[in-house]
Scaffold this motif. Structure first.
Motif, short mmCIF file in Angstrom:
data_model
loop_
_atom_site.label_atom_id
_atom_site.label_comp_id
_atom_site.label_asym_id
_atom_site.label_seq_id
_atom_site.Cartn_x
_atom_site.Cartn_y
_atom_site.Cartn_z
N ALA A 1 0.83 -1.20 0.00
CA ALA A 1 0.00 0.00 0.00
C ALA A 1 0.86 1.25 0.00
O ALA A 1 0.60 2.21 -0.74
N SER A 2 1.91 1.26 0.80
CA SER A 2 2.78 2.43 0.88
C SER A 2 3.53 2.64 -0.43
O SER A 2 3.65 3.76 -0.91
N ASP B 1 -10.35 -8.51 -3.26
CA ASP B 1 -10.38 -8.72 -1.80
C ASP B 1 -8.97 -8.78 -1.23
O ASP B 1 -8.70 -8.24 -0.16
N TRP B 2 -8.07 -9.45 -1.96
CA TRP B 2 -6.67 -9.54 -1.50
C TRP B 2 -6.05 -8.15 -1.46
O TRP B 2 -5.37 -7.80 -0.49
N LEU B 3 -6.31 -7.34 -2.49
CA LEU B 3 -5.77 -5.97 -2.49
C LEU B 3 -6.31 -5.18 -1.30
O LEU B 3 -5.57 -4.44 -0.67
N SER C 1 -7.14 -6.43 1.56
CA SER C 1 -6.42 -6.93 2.74
C SER C 1 -5.00 -6.36 2.83
O SER C 1 -4.40 -6.36 3.89
N GLN C 2 -4.49 -5.86 1.70
CA GLN C 2 -3.17 -5.24 1.66
C GLN C 2 -3.24 -3.75 1.97
O GLN C 2 -2.23 -3.06 1.93
N GLY C 3 -4.46 -3.24 2.20
CA GLY C 3 -4.62 -1.83 2.51
C GLY C 3 -5.01 -0.97 1.32
O GLY C 3 -5.03 0.26 1.41
N ILE C 4 -5.33 -1.59 0.19
CA ILE C 4 -5.70 -0.84 -1.01
C ILE C 4 -7.22 -0.89 -1.15
O ILE C 4 -7.77 -1.87 -1.64
N ILE C 5 -7.86 0.16 -0.67
CA ILE C 5 -9.32 0.22 -0.65
C ILE C 5 -9.85 0.78 -1.96
O ILE C 5 -10.83 0.29 -2.51
N SER D 1 -1.37 -14.53 -8.39
CA SER D 1 -2.80 -14.42 -8.12
C SER D 1 -3.14 -15.16 -6.84
O SER D 1 -2.74 -16.31 -6.66
N PRO D 2 -3.87 -14.50 -5.94
CA PRO D 2 -4.19 -15.15 -4.65
C PRO D 2 -5.16 -16.31 -4.82
O PRO D 2 -5.88 -16.40 -5.77
#
Length: 191
Positions: free
Chosen positions: A28-29, A78-80, A82-86, A190-191
């Protein structure tokens, strides 16, 4: 000695428990630093290439996402998250399988750009298309928009730009220079 071993074991457990959080924060950062872009190959679309005579403005004439591909795109979104990318600045190739993947990520409105279009049918366009991709990245990252930049495209485009062969739904985090040119990358399957 037993106390020290217990302390070391406890600290190691804490560090391992924090590692996924640090990895999440890093993606995300990185995507918010104005120097990174996330390229995603469209989700699973059964078949190879497009049918003869396909038309970009008619999805029924193209190879499209199957049921698994639609689920895969939602899982990637959904995985993104969970990584902080809303939310993100999401741009897609004009092929329907890319547009559908981009929409199913659920990260906001999807823009379409020919710079992300496949050159699979005419590989002589590789250099020109890659230059267009660099210009797109440069203009979006230099636009002072701090939203993560996510580009949904095709395997030939990602391979030409990064040198990496990717499977459906795979992601490549790319660090770029001020001209949108590839400096380095990190793969995310890919998750």
């Amino acid at each position: 000695m037993n106390f020290i071993n217990t302390l070391i074991s406890t600290l190691a457990s804490i560090a391992l428990g924090l590692f996924p959080l640090l990895a999440n924060a890093n993606l995300a950062s990185d995507l918010n630093d104005g120097q990174h872009v996330l390229l995603i190959r469209h989700a699973d679309a059964p078949g190879y290439g497009d049918p003869k005579g396909y038309q970009l403005d008619k999805c029924a004439t193209q190879r499209n996402l199957g049921d698994y591909g639609k689920k895969q795109a939602v899982i990637i979104g959904d995985w993104l998250k969970s990584q902080g990318i809303i939310s993100a600045n999401v741009i897609s190739s004009q092929w329907c399988r890319c547009i559908d993947t981009a929409k199913l990520l659920n990260k906001g409105p999807v823009q379409i750009s020919p710079a992300l279009g496949s050159f699979f049918d005419d590989m002589s366009l590789e250099k020109q298309q890659t230059k267009e991709l660099e210009k797109l990245i440069q203009s979006k990252l230099n636009g002072n928009n701090n939203a993560p930049l996510i580009l949904v495209t095709h395997h030939v485009n990602i391979q030409a730009y990064t040198g990496k062969v990717v499977n459906v739904g795979d992601m490549v985090l790319v660090k770029v220079n001020k001209h949108g040119q590839h400096l380095s990358h990190q793969m995310y399957p890919s998750p």
